[in-house]
Design a protein around this motif. Sequence first.
Motif, PDB file in Angstrom:
ATOM      1  N   GLN A 208       0.822  -1.211   0.000  1.00  0.00           N
ATOM      2  CA  GLN A 208       0.000   0.000   0.000  1.00  0.00           C
ATOM      3  C   GLN A 208       0.858   1.263   0.000  1.00  0.00           C
ATOM      4  OE1 GLN A 208      -3.625  -0.420   0.311  1.00  0.00           O
ATOM      5  NE2 GLN A 208      -3.567   1.631  -0.534  1.00  0.00           N
ATOM      6  N   SER A 209       1.970   1.268   0.746  1.00  0.00           N
ATOM      7  CA  SER A 209       2.768   2.486   0.871  1.00  0.00           C
ATOM      8  C   SER A 209       3.398   2.898  -0.452  1.00  0.00           C
ATOM      9  CB  SER A 209       3.852   2.301   1.939  1.00  0.00           C
ATOM     10  OG  SER A 209       4.740   1.264   1.582  1.00  0.00           O
ATOM     11  N   SER A 210       3.842   1.916  -1.246  1.00  0.00           N
ATOM     12  CA  SER A 210       4.434   2.250  -2.550  1.00  0.00           C
ATOM     13  C   SER A 210       3.407   2.234  -3.668  1.00  0.00           C
ATOM     14  CB  SER A 210       5.557   1.256  -2.884  1.00  0.00           C
ATOM     15  OG  SER A 210       5.028  -0.046  -3.107  1.00  0.00           O
ATOM     16  N   GLY A 211       2.225   1.687  -3.379  1.00  0.00           N
ATOM     17  CA  GLY A 211       1.174   1.611  -4.389  1.00  0.00           C
ATOM     18  C   GLY A 211       1.422   0.566  -5.464  1.00  0.00           C
ATOM     19  N   LYS A 212       2.257  -0.431  -5.152  1.00  0.00           N
ATOM     20  CA  LYS A 212       2.651  -1.421  -6.163  1.00  0.00           C
ATOM     21  C   LYS A 212       1.924  -2.749  -5.955  1.00  0.00           C
ATOM     22  CE  LYS A 212       7.287   0.576  -6.632  1.00  0.00           C
ATOM     23  NZ  LYS A 212       8.730   0.376  -6.394  1.00  0.00           N
ATOM     24  N   LEU A 213       1.495  -3.345  -7.081  1.00  0.00           N
ATOM     25  CA  LEU A 213       0.823  -4.635  -7.089  1.00  0.00           C
ATOM     26  C   LEU A 213       1.515  -5.547  -8.090  1.00  0.00           C
ATOM     27  CD1 LEU A 213      -2.869  -3.337  -7.394  1.00  0.00           C
ATOM     28  CD2 LEU A 213      -1.649  -3.872  -5.270  1.00  0.00           C
ATOM     29  N   LEU A 214       1.644  -6.835  -7.733  1.00  0.00           N
ATOM     30  CA  LEU A 214       2.200  -7.830  -8.648  1.00  0.00           C
ATOM     31  C   LEU A 214       1.344  -9.092  -8.617  1.00  0.00           C
ATOM     32  CD1 LEU A 214       6.108  -7.787  -8.152  1.00  0.00           C
ATOM     33  CD2 LEU A 214       4.868  -7.220 -10.240  1.00  0.00           C
ATOM     34  N   TRP A 215       1.093  -9.652  -9.786  1.00  0.00           N
ATOM     35  CA  TRP A 215       0.385 -10.917  -9.938  1.00  0.00           C
ATOM     36  C   TRP A 215       1.398 -12.009 -10.322  1.00  0.00           C
ATOM     37  CZ3 TRP A 215      -1.657  -6.281 -10.488  1.00  0.00           C
ATOM     38  CH2 TRP A 215      -3.022  -6.049 -10.222  1.00  0.00           C
ATOM     39  N   TYR A 216       1.224 -13.237  -9.798  1.00  0.00           N
ATOM     40  CA  TYR A 216       2.177 -14.321 -10.019  1.00  0.00           C
ATOM     41  C   TYR A 216       1.449 -15.594 -10.472  1.00  0.00           C
ATOM     42  CZ  TYR A 216       5.269 -11.617  -6.846  1.00  0.00           C
ATOM     43  OH  TYR A 216       6.029 -10.649  -6.229  1.00  0.00           O
ATOM     44  N   ILE A 217       2.142 -16.408 -11.257  1.00  0.00           N
ATOM     45  CA  ILE A 217       1.734 -17.775 -11.538  1.00  0.00           C
ATOM     46  C   ILE A 217       2.962 -18.655 -11.328  1.00  0.00           C
ATOM     47  CG2 ILE A 217       0.870 -19.404 -13.262  1.00  0.00           C
ATOM     48  CD1 ILE A 217      -0.652 -17.139 -14.564  1.00  0.00           C
ATOM     49  N   HIS A 218       2.830 -19.656 -10.455  1.00  0.00           N
ATOM     50  CA  HIS A 218       3.961 -20.528 -10.092  1.00  0.00           C
ATOM     51  C   HIS A 218       5.182 -19.729  -9.641  1.00  0.00           C
ATOM     52  CE1 HIS A 218       2.080 -24.249 -10.838  1.00  0.00           C
ATOM     53  NE2 HIS A 218       2.195 -24.290 -12.143  1.00  0.00           N
ATOM     54  N   GLY A 219       4.956 -18.667  -8.887  1.00  0.00           N
ATOM     55  CA  GLY A 219       6.046 -17.865  -8.367  1.00  0.00           C
ATOM     56  C   GLY A 219       6.681 -16.922  -9.358  1.00  0.00           C
ATOM     57  N   ARG A 220       6.210 -16.925 -10.609  1.00  0.00           N
ATOM     58  CA  ARG A 220       6.747 -16.026 -11.632  1.00  0.00           C
ATOM     59  C   ARG A 220       5.815 -14.825 -11.796  1.00  0.00           C
ATOM     60  NH1 ARG A 220       6.110 -15.387 -17.306  1.00  0.00           N
ATOM     61  NH2 ARG A 220       4.699 -17.163 -17.445  1.00  0.00           N
ATOM     62  N   PRO A 221       6.315 -13.597 -11.647  1.00  0.00           N
ATOM     63  CA  PRO A 221       5.435 -12.441 -11.829  1.00  0.00           C
ATOM     64  C   PRO A 221       4.992 -12.313 -13.281  1.00  0.00           C
ATOM     65  CG  PRO A 221       7.715 -11.720 -11.593  1.00  0.00           C
ATOM     66  CD  PRO A 221       7.705 -13.200 -11.337  1.00  0.00           C
ATOM     67  N   VAL A 222       3.709 -12.099 -13.491  1.00  0.00           N
ATOM     68  CA  VAL A 222       3.170 -12.005 -14.848  1.00  0.00           C
ATOM     69  C   VAL A 222       2.578 -10.636 -15.159  1.00  0.00           C
ATOM     70  CG1 VAL A 222       2.740 -14.489 -15.038  1.00  0.00           C
ATOM     71  CG2 VAL A 222       0.940 -12.987 -14.129  1.00  0.00           C
ATOM     72  N   MET A 223       2.301  -9.833 -14.122  1.00  0.00           N
ATOM     73  CA  MET A 223       1.724  -8.510 -14.370  1.00  0.00           C
ATOM     74  C   MET A 223       1.999  -7.602 -13.183  1.00  0.00           C
ATOM     75  SD  MET A 223      -2.283  -7.507 -15.120  1.00  0.00           S
ATOM     76  CE  MET A 223      -3.056  -6.514 -13.852  1.00  0.00           C
ATOM     77  N   ARG A 224       2.221  -6.342 -13.481  1.00  0.00           N
ATOM     78  CA  ARG A 224       2.318  -5.331 -12.429  1.00  0.00           C
ATOM     79  C   ARG A 224       1.290  -4.244 -12.696  1.00  0.00           C
ATOM     80  NH1 ARG A 224       7.743  -1.751 -13.977  1.00  0.00           N
ATOM     81  NH2 ARG A 224       6.663  -0.358 -15.424  1.00  0.00           N
ATOM     82  N   ALA A 225       0.918  -3.533 -11.628  1.00  0.00           N
ATOM     83  CA  ALA A 225       0.005  -2.390 -11.763  1.00  0.00           C
ATOM     84  C   ALA A 225       0.173  -1.500 -10.541  1.00  0.00           C
ATOM     85  CB  ALA A 225      -1.443  -2.853 -11.904  1.00  0.00           C
ATOM     86  N   LYS A 226      -0.179  -0.239 -10.689  1.00  0.00           N
ATOM     87  CA  LYS A 226      -0.172   0.709  -9.588  1.00  0.00           C
ATOM     88  C   LYS A 226      -1.584   0.838  -9.025  1.00  0.00           C
ATOM     89  CE  LYS A 226       2.630   3.461  -8.484  1.00  0.00           C
ATOM     90  NZ  LYS A 226       3.587   3.503  -7.336  1.00  0.00           N
ATOM     91  N   ILE A 227      -1.661   1.028  -7.719  1.00  0.00           N
ATOM     92  CA  ILE A 227      -2.956   1.275  -7.090  1.00  0.00           C
ATOM     93  C   ILE A 227      -3.383   2.707  -7.424  1.00  0.00           C
ATOM     94  CG2 ILE A 227      -4.228   1.407  -4.931  1.00  0.00           C
ATOM     95  CD1 ILE A 227      -2.145  -0.459  -3.699  1.00  0.00           C
ATOM     96  N   PRO A 228      -4.520   2.906  -8.063  1.00  0.00           N
ATOM     97  CA  PRO A 228      -4.975   4.264  -8.344  1.00  0.00           C
ATOM     98  C   PRO A 228      -5.231   5.038  -7.058  1.00  0.00           C
ATOM     99  CG  PRO A 228      -6.149   2.673  -9.696  1.00  0.00           C
ATOM    100  CD  PRO A 228      -5.408   1.894  -8.659  1.00  0.00           C
ATOM    101  N   ALA A 229      -4.933   6.314  -7.084  1.00  0.00           N
ATOM    102  CA  ALA A 229      -5.077   7.154  -5.888  1.00  0.00           C
ATOM    103  C   ALA A 229      -6.535   7.247  -5.457  1.00  0.00           C
ATOM    104  CB  ALA A 229      -4.524   8.551  -6.176  1.00  0.00           C
ATOM    105  N   GLY A 230      -6.734   7.316  -4.138  1.00  0.00           N
ATOM    106  CA  GLY A 230      -8.059   7.561  -3.594  1.00  0.00           C
ATOM    107  C   GLY A 230      -8.976   6.364  -3.557  1.00  0.00           C
ATOM    108  N   THR A 231      -8.438   5.155  -3.695  1.00  0.00           N
ATOM    109  CA  THR A 231      -9.273   3.958  -3.729  1.00  0.00           C
ATOM    110  C   THR A 231      -9.251   3.250  -2.371  1.00  0.00           C
ATOM    111  OG1 THR A 231      -7.390   2.773  -4.662  1.00  0.00           O
ATOM    112  CG2 THR A 231      -9.012   3.599  -6.198  1.00  0.00           C
ATOM    113  N   ARG A 232     -10.061   2.240  -2.250  1.00  0.00           N
ATOM    114  CA  ARG A 232     -10.183   1.483  -1.001  1.00  0.00           C
ATOM    115  C   ARG A 232      -8.853   0.804  -0.655  1.00  0.00           C
ATOM    116  NH1 ARG A 232     -15.158  -0.777   0.927  1.00  0.00           N
ATOM    117  NH2 ARG A 232     -14.765  -1.684   2.994  1.00  0.00           N
TER     118      ARG A 232
END
Length: 293
Positions: A208-232
């Motif tokens: 949450q502090s850096s706003g960074k998200l990562l999705w993984y399959i079998h421990g390998r990251p497949v996608m990144r995204a930033k948390i949009p400001a002002g969201t839950r």
Amino acid sequence: MSDFLRKFGVTKSAVQDRLSSAHNESHSQPPPSYQRPPPLLPYWTADFNAASSVSREWRHELGDNGWGNNELQNYTDTTRNSFFSADEQGRQCLVLRAIADDTHLTSARLTSRMTLGRDRGYLSARITAPSARGIWPAFWLLPEEPFSWPTDGEVDIMESWNGERTNHSCLHWGHYNGPDHDKHRVVQTPVSSLDQSIGIQYGFAWDQSSGKLLWYIHGRPVMRAKIPAGTRKMADFQIKLNIAMGGNVVQGQRPQNGTYDMVVHEVGMFEGPPGGWSTFENHWHSTPEGHTI
């Protein structure tokens, strides 16, 4: 896996055509064979105890109202559609079972009573998912109720439909037009062994502090995204597990008569992702950003 797209004149079936060509560019290779990731320190793991009730840790969502996508199933809380069992290795697991016959389609939709609960962490589940025409299994996140969709957000960690053997990693936050357009991120990853008995390991890390998200399959990251400001806050999100049948996303396909099992071998929340937070930072810089819708 949104229940609310219809309210805003958008369905995932309409969105799918816009995704198909772009999302495969950076993920043409399937993930490696399953290998258990290095041990992580859990702060919650689901208890799949056959002597207890599924409803102890999971809330059943009920009904046959179409769920915003003209789906055909009736979600129930009976032991025909959700129960504990033993997998092929003899370990206790959670089974969601969709049942189709000539007159009725029943299934299960579960929400964890536990929230993510903290500002950063890693959620992991090993799942054997059904793969067939008219079937749409998913492992995803929505905020704890009450919440406002779409502004409070949705995270899809595993979803696949119509037997395509393709996983859809998704971030949905906000509407689909104007300034909210770039809040939606999606990557499609081929997973040829989606329904293998040992399961596929799906993961999701948030900070949450850096706003960074990562999705993984079998421990390998497949996608990144930033948390949009002002969201839950991510700490407010809960796990969703379900199998939908028919509807817009599967292009109106009705499943053949039979049973379709989604086996959840394990699911837990951990202090950090595979390799720790320093590895997370390295992965963040090397992982492609999700494509906008």
